[in-house]
Design a protein around this motif. Sequence first.
Motif, short mmCIF file in Angstrom:
data_model
loop_
_atom_site.label_atom_id
_atom_site.label_comp_id
_atom_site.label_asym_id
_atom_site.label_seq_id
_atom_site.Cartn_x
_atom_site.Cartn_y
_atom_site.Cartn_z
N LYS A 54 -8.57 -43.34 15.72
CA LYS A 54 -9.49 -43.19 14.65
C LYS A 54 -9.86 -45.26 14.63
N LEU A 55 -11.73 -45.12 15.60
CA LEU A 55 -11.34 -46.62 15.67
C LEU A 55 -13.16 -46.72 15.16
N GLY A 56 -13.40 -48.07 14.32
CA GLY A 56 -14.91 -48.41 13.52
C GLY A 56 -16.15 -48.83 14.25
N LEU A 87 -20.57 -47.79 12.73
CA LEU A 87 -20.73 -48.34 11.41
C LEU A 87 -22.45 -49.76 11.24
N LYS A 88 -22.05 -49.97 10.41
CA LYS A 88 -23.84 -50.59 9.61
C LYS A 88 -23.11 -51.70 9.48
N GLU A 139 -20.75 -48.62 2.57
CA GLU A 139 -20.06 -47.18 3.12
C GLU A 139 -19.59 -47.94 3.94
N THR A 140 -19.92 -49.08 4.42
CA THR A 140 -18.92 -49.56 6.57
C THR A 140 -17.98 -49.88 6.17
N ALA A 172 -10.57 -51.21 14.22
CA ALA A 172 -12.43 -51.70 14.00
C ALA A 172 -12.88 -52.69 15.09
N MET A 173 -13.63 -52.17 16.49
CA MET A 173 -14.22 -53.73 17.00
C MET A 173 -15.56 -54.13 16.32
#
Length: 370
Positions: free
Chosen positions: A11-13, A47-48, A64-65, A76-77
């Motif tokens: 799972k990558l954000g 994500l924002k 939330e991010t 994440a990236m």
Amino acid sequence: MASAVKRSALKLGMIPADGIGKEVLPAAQRVLEALGSSIPKPTFIPLKAGWEEFQANGKALPDETVKILKEECDAAMFGSVSSPSHKVAGYSSPIVALRKHLDLYANVRPVSSVPIPNQKSYHQCDMVIVRENTECLYIKKEEIKTNDDGSKIALATRQITSRASSRIGKMAFEIALRRGQERQQAKEAGKDVWWNGEPKVTIVHKSNVLSVTDGLFRESVRAIKEGTDRYNGVKMEEQLVDSMVYRMFREPEIFDVAVAPNLYGDIISDGAAALVGSLGLVPSINAGDDFVMGEPVHGSAPDIEGQNIANPIASIRSAALLLSSLGYVEPASRINAAVDAVLTEGQYLTPDLGGKSSTTDVTEAILKRL
């Protein structure tokens, strides 16, 4: 280097943020998807964050991010951010905040040269810049005062701690140790390795002037090697930051791993990109003990945003670096080999490298090599 954790999914954000981040991050995602069964099936969670998010909703890094990154993501990236050059009430850089929230204390930036056709100059370079990520002047404690005569004085607090300096020093020596082992394995396999001698860590500072803050950084990093036999095979040297910049451009081949406080590391790693052709080629990861986030070194480049000419390679290489740090070394090597093949062939190059190819063209060429 982490060993690969057994996962059924990865799972990558994905935080494109501003500018060309929204163009190069999808390119990295396509490459990760193309790896197939060599990595756990990736799930991408959009994500924002960023300046545009701040303008729209008043917060550059939504709670939330951060919550989703901490509770749902394996890694994440990050794309790029368009932080304003002047003070804006309520705004703070989301990438700096993310590094603090997730304790991503190291920014690791490999800078490796690949011969590119028609490149004006070629410098033999294969170094890693390890930048402390959480303190120095980037703690953003600034104030402005008015003197009795009405003139103003601006003050900034620079924070250097032994804890942060020691752990970034340890990471630098571990990277140097691993690079030495990898070079030895390559030599034994009959591969060409141009670096001769022991792996080396160069401590970058300015303690001849900033004897307290840089002095503590220097002493803390030196103590890592001097306190154990583990790094007996790793050479240690020092460079004043101004001398480092000069020698890095004159003789980049003499450097292996450089470790620096936040500000110096930021400057020399961006400068080192000129040695290999473009900021659009240089990847990085923001790494902590429990989380990793890939991030291309380049900025948001608003002058070329939306034109489909941004170089996706830094983002794609950052994805490879992220995989390698998670223990998926073979698929990361496949990505890097595909990128190097496209660069040396020279048929698909974006304008920053003197070519006329689009972001999509370069991405497609790399995918075909995979």
